[in-house]
Write an enzyme that holds these catalytic residues in place. Structure first.
Site, PDB file in Angstrom:
ATOM      1  N   ALA A 103       0.820  -1.212   0.000  1.00 46.61           N
ATOM      2  CA  ALA A 103       0.000   0.000   0.000  1.00 46.61           C
ATOM      3  C   ALA A 103       0.853   1.262   0.000  1.00 46.61           C
ATOM      4  CB  ALA A 103      -0.937  -0.001   1.209  1.00 46.61           C
ATOM      5  N   GLY A 104       2.168   1.116  -0.067  1.00 47.75           N
ATOM      6  CA  GLY A 104       3.071   2.259   0.001  1.00 47.75           C
ATOM      7  C   GLY A 104       3.303   2.917  -1.345  1.00 47.75           C
ATOM      8  N   MET A 105       4.050   4.019  -1.317  1.00 52.90           N
ATOM      9  CA  MET A 105       4.275   4.816  -2.519  1.00 52.90           C
ATOM     10  C   MET A 105       5.099   4.072  -3.570  1.00 52.90           C
ATOM     11  SD  MET A 105       2.661   7.628  -2.440  1.00 52.90           S
ATOM     12  CE  MET A 105       3.501   8.469  -3.783  1.00 52.90           C
ATOM     13  N   HIS A 277      24.009  -0.461   1.346  1.00 54.85           N
ATOM     14  CA  HIS A 277      23.112   0.601   0.882  1.00 54.85           C
ATOM     15  C   HIS A 277      23.021   1.651   1.992  1.00 54.85           C
ATOM     16  CE1 HIS A 277      19.872   2.594  -1.179  1.00 54.85           C
ATOM     17  NE2 HIS A 277      19.055   2.423  -0.158  1.00 54.85           N
TER      18      HIS A 277
END
Length: 437
Positions: A103-105, A277
């Site tokens: 449901a995230g961007m 990262h």
């Protein structure tokens, strides 16, 4: 467009028929697998499905007495006869892709690329299984509705759930995007622990129910150590199948070199991001090439390469936040697509790509048993091999040692999550993850 509601007495065969186009929303978690609070018993399993343009659609019929029906949304209350569907003979066998943080961007950009055929090709039907949380479940239903309204013919099924054991069932690709962001004043050690618990649980779920050859790409930060935690909790899946996403860093590095050299970025090749990262990552200009020539022959300003270029790549995410007001989502989704396609399309002759992978057996002298971004090639079969024909100088070795030390320290921080004893957290420096405030 047709959507169907099924009650919980439906057979498993009905739910997973290959000829059925379905959006399946499972909202009752398995308590022994999921640490989230259970949902109310009044919530029911739902299915929705997209009707192909050439499909004959029968009249809608009700599945049960309207008086006994729970509350439902519009056409979720209706069912259609889909037996008239015409199979496309040229299509490949359906593959199942699981996505966490759906449901995230980032997912909001990625899912539509997956469903359109941009990633796996125009003749590859897919099933999307979307993992959210209790808090994001309503938004997840909205995502499913948008996917449905987009009428993607290759998208044959969408499952939404808050239970990783349901979402990862038979998954052939698992894109692990969901993770908690680093909040104000949060120590990096705390972030490692909080997100590490999420990825330990997801590793166990993958180990239990996913395809034995599932390919896993970890995006949620800190992605290298999260990938290590995940693979340690999934002993039945080859460690080689786990990746930490460093492709966005590679893309950013290519862009900066192209800008400096005054060429388009497709002229930049053999770009490696080494290590973690984080801001200790090492963009390798020693082995990279511009229009077939070594970078240092094209860009004579070696001070710029060692200082400004490296720092720009390391801090690009933070710079974007200052301009945009939020972390990168669209470019991250593009880099996930690039990472997948690098594994399913043969690497161009002489080139390579960057991905964070398990170091055991690596030819570079990097510490074993961590996840470290390194140069790889693929034959397009989902597997990869490490590139051996790279060179090192003192500058590169020094930078590699720093990012290696950080990953070893992170590994000690999460020993309680990898089955290696008591965690001892002594990070060498509180490096900000790219994109963090």
């Amino acid at each position: 467009m047709a959507l169907t509601q099924l009650n919980n007495t439906c057979s498993k065969t009905q739910l997973h028929s290959s000829s059925q186009l379905s959006f399946l929303s499972r909202t009752l978690p398995r308590h022994h697998h999921c640490t989230l609070a259970p949902l109310h018993r009044t919530q029911h399993a739902r299915i929705s499905c997209s009707v192909a343009p050439n499909q004959v659609q029968a009249p809608a019929v009700q599945t049960q007495d309207p008086k006994s029906k729970p509350d439902c949304y519009g056409v979720f209350c209706l069912t259609y006869d889909l037996k008239a569907e015409e199979e496309t003979k040229s299509w490949k066998k359906l593959i199942t892709i699981a996505v966490s943080g759906a449901a995230g961007m980032i997912s909001n950009h990625l899912l539509f690329k997956l469903a359109s055929g941009e990633v796996f090709g125009p003749n590859q039907p897919i099933a999307l299984k979307l993992l959210g949380s209790e808090r994001s479940l309503q938004a997840l239903e909205g995502v499913a509705m948008e996917l449905e309204d987009s009428l993607f013919p290759l998208l044959r099924e969408v499952v939404i759930s808050i239970d990783p054991y349901e979402v990862f069932q038979d998954a052939e690709w698992a894109l692990l995007i969901g993770a908690k962001p680093r909040g104000p004043g949060m120590e990096r050690a705390a972030l490692l622990d909080i997100n590490g618990q999420i990825f330990a649980e997801q590793g166990k779920a993958l180990n239990a129910v996913a395809s034995r050859n599932v390919k896993v790409i970890v995006v949620g930060n800190p992605c290298n150590t999260n990938a290590l935690i995940c693979l340690k909790n999934a002993p039945n899946i080859p460690a080689k199948n786990f990746h930490a996403l460093t492709r966005l860093d590679e893309n950013r590095a290519k862009c900066q070199l192209a800008l400096k050299a005054g060429v388009f970025y497709d002229k930049v090749s053999n770009m490696t991001i080494w290590g973690n990262h984080s801001t200790t990552q090492v963009p390798d200009f020693l082995n990279a090439r511009i229009d077939g020539l070594p970078v240092k022959e094209v860009i004579k300003d070696h001070k710029w390469l060692e200082e400004e270029f490296t720092e720009k790549v390391q801090k690009r995410g933070g710079a974007l936040i200052q301009k945009w007001g939020r972390s990168s989502a669209a470019s991250t989704s593009v880099s996930i697509v690039d990472a997948i396609r690098s594994l399913i399309i043969p690497t161009p002759e002489g080139d390579w790509f960057s991905t964070g992978v398990y170091t055991t057996g690596n030819p570079y002298g990097i510490a074993e048993d961590i996840v470290f971004s390194m140069p790889c090639r693929s034959k397009g079969d989902g597997d990869y091999e490490l590139v051996k024909d790279v060179i090192f100088d003192d500058y590169l070795r020094q930078k590699l040692a720093k990012t290696e030390a950080e990953l070893l320290a992170e590994k000690k921080c999460v020993a309680h999550l990898t089955g290696e004893g008591i965690a001892v957290c002594d990070l060498p420096g509180d490096t900000m993850l790219p994109g963090e405030m």
